[in-house]
Design a protein around this motif. Structure first.
Motif, PDB file in Angstrom:
ATOM      1  N   LEU A  17      -1.065   1.959  -0.445  1.00  0.00           N
ATOM      2  CA  LEU A  17      -1.824   2.329   0.753  1.00  0.00           C
ATOM      3  C   LEU A  17      -2.360   3.759   0.644  1.00  0.00           C
ATOM      4  O   LEU A  17      -3.504   4.034   1.040  1.00  0.00           O
ATOM      5  N   ARG A  18      -1.559   4.651   0.108  1.00  0.00           N
ATOM      6  CA  ARG A  18      -1.996   6.045  -0.046  1.00  0.00           C
ATOM      7  C   ARG A  18      -3.252   6.114  -0.913  1.00  0.00           C
ATOM      8  O   ARG A  18      -4.226   6.801  -0.578  1.00  0.00           O
ATOM      9  N   LYS A  19      -3.249   5.415  -2.023  1.00  0.00           N
ATOM     10  CA  LYS A  19      -4.396   5.432  -2.937  1.00  0.00           C
ATOM     11  C   LYS A  19      -5.628   4.781  -2.316  1.00  0.00           C
ATOM     12  O   LYS A  19      -6.744   5.324  -2.397  1.00  0.00           O
ATOM     13  N   ILE A  20      -5.450   3.610  -1.700  1.00  0.00           N
ATOM     14  CA  ILE A  20      -6.606   2.904  -1.125  1.00  0.00           C
ATOM     15  C   ILE A  20      -7.182   3.669   0.055  1.00  0.00           C
ATOM     16  O   ILE A  20      -8.404   3.839   0.164  1.00  0.00           O
ATOM     17  N   TYR A  21      -6.305   4.144   0.943  1.00  0.00           N
ATOM     18  CA  TYR A  21      -6.807   4.881   2.111  1.00  0.00           C
ATOM     19  C   TYR A  21      -7.570   6.128   1.687  1.00  0.00           C
ATOM     20  O   TYR A  21      -8.659   6.410   2.190  1.00  0.00           O
ATOM     21  N   PHE A  22      -7.006   6.884   0.767  1.00  0.00           N
ATOM     22  CA  PHE A  22      -7.672   8.116   0.348  1.00  0.00           C
ATOM     23  C   PHE A  22      -8.977   7.808  -0.389  1.00  0.00           C
ATOM     24  O   PHE A  22     -10.017   8.404  -0.103  1.00  0.00           O
ATOM     25  N   SER A  23      -8.940   6.871  -1.323  1.00  0.00           N
ATOM     26  CA  SER A  23     -10.096   6.627  -2.181  1.00  0.00           C
ATOM     27  C   SER A  23     -11.275   6.006  -1.441  1.00  0.00           C
ATOM     28  O   SER A  23     -12.415   6.114  -1.896  1.00  0.00           O
ATOM     29  N   ALA A  24     -11.028   5.355  -0.313  1.00  0.00           N
ATOM     30  CA  ALA A  24     -12.123   4.791   0.481  1.00  0.00           C
ATOM     31  C   ALA A  24     -12.515   5.694   1.642  1.00  0.00           C
ATOM     32  O   ALA A  24     -13.391   5.336   2.432  1.00  0.00           O
ATOM     33  N   SER A  25     -11.903   6.858   1.733  1.00  0.00           N
ATOM     34  CA  SER A  25     -12.174   7.758   2.856  1.00  0.00           C
ATOM     35  C   SER A  25     -13.234   8.788   2.499  1.00  0.00           C
ATOM     36  O   SER A  25     -13.637   8.926   1.343  1.00  0.00           O
ATOM     37  N   GLY A  26     -13.647   9.532   3.497  1.00  0.00           N
ATOM     38  CA  GLY A  26     -14.603  10.606   3.256  1.00  0.00           C
ATOM     39  C   GLY A  26     -13.994  11.795   2.559  1.00  0.00           C
ATOM     40  O   GLY A  26     -14.722  12.673   2.076  1.00  0.00           O
ATOM     41  N   ASP A  27     -12.666  11.831   2.449  1.00  0.00           N
ATOM     42  CA  ASP A  27     -11.994  12.973   1.825  1.00  0.00           C
ATOM     43  C   ASP A  27     -12.262  13.086   0.329  1.00  0.00           C
ATOM     44  O   ASP A  27     -12.018  14.139  -0.253  1.00  0.00           O
ATOM     45  N   VAL A  28     -12.763  12.022  -0.294  1.00  0.00           N
ATOM     46  CA  VAL A  28     -13.083  12.102  -1.719  1.00  0.00           C
ATOM     47  C   VAL A  28     -14.335  12.927  -1.976  1.00  0.00           C
ATOM     48  O   VAL A  28     -14.641  13.269  -3.120  1.00  0.00           O
ATOM     49  N   GLY A  29     -15.055  13.271  -0.922  1.00  0.00           N
ATOM     50  CA  GLY A  29     -16.281  14.051  -1.064  1.00  0.00           C
ATOM     51  C   GLY A  29     -17.502  13.151  -1.139  1.00  0.00           C
ATOM     52  O   GLY A  29     -17.440  11.964  -0.820  1.00  0.00           O
ATOM     53  N   VAL A  30     -18.610  13.722  -1.554  1.00  0.00           N
ATOM     54  CA  VAL A  30     -19.845  12.950  -1.657  1.00  0.00           C
ATOM     55  C   VAL A  30     -19.645  11.802  -2.631  1.00  0.00           C
ATOM     56  O   VAL A  30     -19.211  11.998  -3.763  1.00  0.00           O
ATOM     57  N   ARG A  31     -19.933  10.594  -2.178  1.00  0.00           N
ATOM     58  CA  ARG A  31     -19.655   9.407  -2.992  1.00  0.00           C
ATOM     59  C   ARG A  31     -20.813   9.138  -3.952  1.00  0.00           C
ATOM     60  O   ARG A  31     -21.968   9.054  -3.545  1.00  0.00           O
ATOM     61  N   ASP A  32     -20.475   9.008  -5.235  1.00  0.00           N
ATOM     62  CA  ASP A  32     -21.479   8.660  -6.238  1.00  0.00           C
ATOM     63  C   ASP A  32     -20.863   7.681  -7.230  1.00  0.00           C
ATOM     64  O   ASP A  32     -19.751   7.166  -7.014  1.00  0.00           O
TER      65      ASP A  32
ATOM     66  N   LEU B  18     -29.781  -5.120  18.988  1.00  0.00           N
ATOM     67  CA  LEU B  18     -29.070  -3.982  18.397  1.00  0.00           C
ATOM     68  C   LEU B  18     -29.557  -2.699  19.056  1.00  0.00           C
ATOM     69  O   LEU B  18     -30.715  -2.317  18.922  1.00  0.00           O
ATOM     70  N   SER B  19     -28.662  -2.027  19.775  1.00  0.00           N
ATOM     71  CA  SER B  19     -29.067  -0.846  20.529  1.00  0.00           C
ATOM     72  C   SER B  19     -29.075   0.416  19.686  1.00  0.00           C
ATOM     73  O   SER B  19     -29.817   1.356  19.962  1.00  0.00           O
ATOM     74  N   ALA B  20     -28.231   0.461  18.643  1.00  0.00           N
ATOM     75  CA  ALA B  20     -28.172   1.652  17.794  1.00  0.00           C
ATOM     76  C   ALA B  20     -27.548   1.281  16.456  1.00  0.00           C
ATOM     77  O   ALA B  20     -26.688   0.402  16.372  1.00  0.00           O
ATOM     78  N   SER B  21     -28.003   1.950  15.418  1.00  0.00           N
ATOM     79  CA  SER B  21     -27.433   1.820  14.082  1.00  0.00           C
ATOM     80  C   SER B  21     -27.275   3.247  13.574  1.00  0.00           C
ATOM     81  O   SER B  21     -28.242   3.899  13.211  1.00  0.00           O
ATOM     82  N   ARG B  22     -26.048   3.722  13.550  1.00  0.00           N
ATOM     83  CA  ARG B  22     -25.798   5.160  13.377  1.00  0.00           C
ATOM     84  C   ARG B  22     -24.929   5.433  12.158  1.00  0.00           C
ATOM     85  O   ARG B  22     -23.928   4.757  11.933  1.00  0.00           O
ATOM     86  N   VAL B  23     -25.317   6.435  11.385  1.00  0.00           N
ATOM     87  CA  VAL B  23     -24.529   6.906  10.249  1.00  0.00           C
ATOM     88  C   VAL B  23     -23.748   8.151  10.690  1.00  0.00           C
ATOM     89  O   VAL B  23     -24.337   9.119  11.188  1.00  0.00           O
ATOM     90  N   VAL B  24     -22.431   8.117  10.515  1.00  0.00           N
ATOM     91  CA  VAL B  24     -21.571   9.227  10.924  1.00  0.00           C
ATOM     92  C   VAL B  24     -21.332  10.125   9.713  1.00  0.00           C
ATOM     93  O   VAL B  24     -20.791   9.667   8.701  1.00  0.00           O
ATOM     94  N   PRO B  25     -21.713  11.404   9.776  1.00  0.00           N
ATOM     95  CA  PRO B  25     -21.645  12.287   8.608  1.00  0.00           C
ATOM     96  C   PRO B  25     -20.221  12.523   8.102  1.00  0.00           C
ATOM     97  O   PRO B  25     -19.268  12.597   8.879  1.00  0.00           O
ATOM     98  N   GLU B  26     -20.097  12.595   6.783  1.00  0.00           N
ATOM     99  CA  GLU B  26     -18.922  13.099   6.067  1.00  0.00           C
ATOM    100  C   GLU B  26     -17.655  12.263   6.204  1.00  0.00           C
ATOM    101  O   GLU B  26     -16.577  12.723   5.837  1.00  0.00           O
ATOM    102  N   VAL B  27     -17.763  11.049   6.730  1.00  0.00           N
ATOM    103  CA  VAL B  27     -16.569  10.208   6.827  1.00  0.00           C
ATOM    104  C   VAL B  27     -16.789   8.930   6.026  1.00  0.00           C
ATOM    105  O   VAL B  27     -17.911   8.586   5.664  1.00  0.00           O
TER     106      VAL B  27
END
Length: 324
Positions: free
Chosen positions: A171-186, A292-301
């Motif tokens: 869980l630690r690995k999956i949660y961290f690796s799919a989170s915004g904490d890894v930085g900009v995803r490439d 669809l009332s809104a389609s929003r991208v939330v920064p950095e997460v």
């Protein structure tokens, strides 16, 4: 301490564990993989304060809910049936349905199938998509060296053996690796929802962080670890083992729109946005979700949007619910 109430409700022939808080119009919150109802802890409190009855079940196969043995018991239609029955057992005529990850897929199809019972839908991460042109077994890539994670998950017993060896590390690995904490995803960013080498496991390439992300307290993390230590991962993985069957069943809904009011949010660093064509799918959603009332991208997460940015998600949900 957990503020929300916990109870068990018999619905659709299963015993479902439910977290709930507040009184008022019903809002159902559906979690993803690998999570439980506890992923909605922030929204349960916020929605209750705003005058809603917020209910988050452990979906079938997860947490303290019943876990049917047969793989074929985990189609989207089975889960939608659970949710329809849950609305009935809660004494409501209808509900707004909210979901993230697998819960988002379920929420979209619940609203598409039963607009009489689900009067609006909000989805995090996974957009509404039309039926794929081919079965998932052919759609998702694989070769002699590696296969897409959905193929890996679909082999009974394979991912369970890897994930249950050390539940906390998994869980630690999956949660961290799919989170915004890894930085900009490439393309070089470790992704738990990408390719898995044939001679290894999904966890091999993931980062084991030295500390939990700020959005996940040790107490909350232990809640997830305890849940999966008791239930195992088989129930959640069985959802993936029905991707082909879900695709077959979707033929009956071909051309049907999601006609209820809808909201879509996605983290800027969500793993799904790395998939080819995903941004085009999101941009084209109004064709099949006309309200669809809104389609929003939330920064950095990242992928765990309601946990990583709880205030943003709660505020957006409450605004959407009040506008209904």
């Amino acid at each position: 301490m957990t503020a929300y109430r916990q109870t068990f409700i018999e619905a659709n022939g299963l015993r479902l564990h439910v977290a709930e808080e507040g009184k008022g119009p019903l809002v159902l919150l559906c979690h993803g993989f690998p999570e439980t109802s506890h992923a909605w802890r922030h929204q349960l409190a916020a929605l209750a304060r705003a005058g809603f009855h917020a209910v988050a079940p452990d979906l079938r196969g997860y947490g303290s809910s019943e876990c049917p043995t047969e793989i074929e018991c985990y189609t989207v239609l089975d889960v939608v049936g659970d949710l329809v029955a849950l609305v009935d057992m809660l004494g409501a005529r209808d509900a707004v349905i909210v979901g993230n990850d697998w819960g988002a897929s379920i929420a979209w199809q619940a609203a598409q199938l039963r607009p009489d019972r689900f009067r609006a839908v909000a989805a995090l991460g996974v957009p509404m998509m039309g039926r794929a042109p081919m079965a998932p077994s052919r759609l998702f890539p694989q070769n002699e060296q590696a296969w897409f994670y959905t193929h890996y998950f679909s082999e009974p017993g394979l991912a369970e053996a890897e994930f249950e060896r050390d539940v906390a590390a998994t869980l630690r690995k999956i949660y961290f690796s799919a989170s915004g904490d890894v930085g900009v995803r490439d393309a070089t960013t470790p992704n738990p929802f990408g390719f898995v080498p044939r001679n290894g496991g999904l966890l091999d390439s993931l980062i084991d962080p030295p500390a939990l992300p700020a959005w996940l307290t040790p107490v909350d993390f232990e809640r997830f670890v305890k849940a999966f230590s008791e239930s195992g991962f088989r129930g959640g993985l069985n959802y993936y083992r029905n991707l082909g069957r879900n695709w077959e069943l979707q033929a009956a809904m071909e051309g049907r729109l999601v006609e209820v009011p809808a909201l879509y949010l996605v983290g800027e660093r969500d793993t799904g946005l790395a998939m080819p064509g995903m941004r085009e799918i999101i941009d084209s959603m109004p064709r099949i979700v006309p309200r669809l009332s809104a389609s929003r991208v939330v920064p950095e997460v990242g992928h765990w949007l309601q946990q990583e940015a709880p205030e943003v998600v709660s505020e957006a949900l409450i605004r959407f619910l009040r506008d209904l």
